[in-house]
Design an enzyme around this catalytic site. Sequence first.
Site, mmCIF file in Angstrom:
data_model
loop_
_atom_site.group_PDB
_atom_site.id
_atom_site.type_symbol
_atom_site.label_atom_id
_atom_site.label_comp_id
_atom_site.label_asym_id
_atom_site.label_seq_id
_atom_site.Cartn_x
_atom_site.Cartn_y
_atom_site.Cartn_z
ATOM 1 N N CYS A 1 0.925 -1.235 0.065
ATOM 2 C CA CYS A 1 -0.116 -0.141 0.047
ATOM 3 C C CYS A 1 0.897 1.200 -0.048
ATOM 4 O O CYS A 1 0.859 2.206 -0.807
ATOM 5 C CB CYS A 1 -0.898 0.099 1.188
ATOM 6 S SG CYS A 1 -1.943 -1.456 1.547
ATOM 7 N N HIS B 1 -32.678 2.832 18.293
ATOM 8 C CA HIS B 1 -31.737 3.941 18.478
ATOM 9 C C HIS B 1 -32.140 5.519 18.156
ATOM 10 O O HIS B 1 -31.412 6.262 18.561
ATOM 11 C CB HIS B 1 -30.899 3.695 17.364
ATOM 12 C CG HIS B 1 -29.859 2.459 17.695
ATOM 13 N ND1 HIS B 1 -29.382 2.158 18.686
ATOM 14 C CD2 HIS B 1 -29.871 1.106 16.863
ATOM 15 C CE1 HIS B 1 -28.882 0.752 18.706
ATOM 16 N NE2 HIS B 1 -29.256 0.196 17.661
ATOM 17 N N CYS C 1 -27.033 -7.129 15.273
ATOM 18 C CA CYS C 1 -28.393 -6.630 15.727
ATOM 19 C C CYS C 1 -29.694 -7.360 14.900
ATOM 20 O O CYS C 1 -30.565 -7.137 15.642
ATOM 21 C CB CYS C 1 -28.305 -4.910 14.954
ATOM 22 S SG CYS C 1 -27.522 -3.947 16.149
#
Length: 266
Positions: free
Chosen positions: A81, A186, A227
């Site tokens: 990289c 949320h 979730c």
Amino acid sequence: MSSTHFIGAFLAVEMLAAVVLTAHAQERQLTSGAFPLSGYHYMGTQIQELQDDEFLNPGRFAVDHGLELWLESDGSEGLSCHSCHGDASVSMSGVAARYPQFDENRRSLVNLEGRINEMRTEFMKAEPLELESEEMLALAAYLTFQSLGEVMDVDVSGEAARYLEEGREYYMQRRGQLDLACSQCHDERAGMMLRGDRISQGHVNGFPVYRLIWRSMGSRHRMFRWCNWAVRAEPRELGSDEYLSLELYLAWRGRGLNIESPAVRP
């Protein structure tokens, strides 16, 4: 009672009232969705201190590993990289704050992990990294660390607008055996307690995060899957179109929040 004792008692009551009012104000702030609050504000003091400690933060091991991978040559081209991008603190500063983004060449949405694999396969001629692998999480953590303190600012104009709406729909849609939407926790219940945890606003400015219950780093998409499992819904695949759109929407929803890297969560 003497005047001195009376004044002292009065001041003590005033101070107690001020403390109570401050606590109530903080509680209203945490439960208000009027402006974004990082998950950091919902953590206990011990976890906040763990995240803030440059030496003890367990996510720093991933950042250090990411630096090693940044410098490591891989693939048939013998490139790293660093070969193309040089010093990441310069070339990658602020980059993570702008992902996901619409890629004109691919005609699709791409997140940071997707871009890492694109660079590996197209330029380094190296194998793509598995999503959620230790190597991918380390590189993503290292690159995100270069944007520490930068404001999340994703572009949702043009072609990206369609993905934004798809992500919003996914966020608002009820699913699973518990018939719950992301927004019901949320947005509507942020700041309230769920068993022993305080529900956050669900922002993504700290990812990849070190979760204590995982005892490892995890990406945004791993959190989405977790979730889904929590509401007994079928999780999507890592890197799926649904999760990419949701990721864009959440990054836009938390616009203005600073990148925290690496964050620590329960």
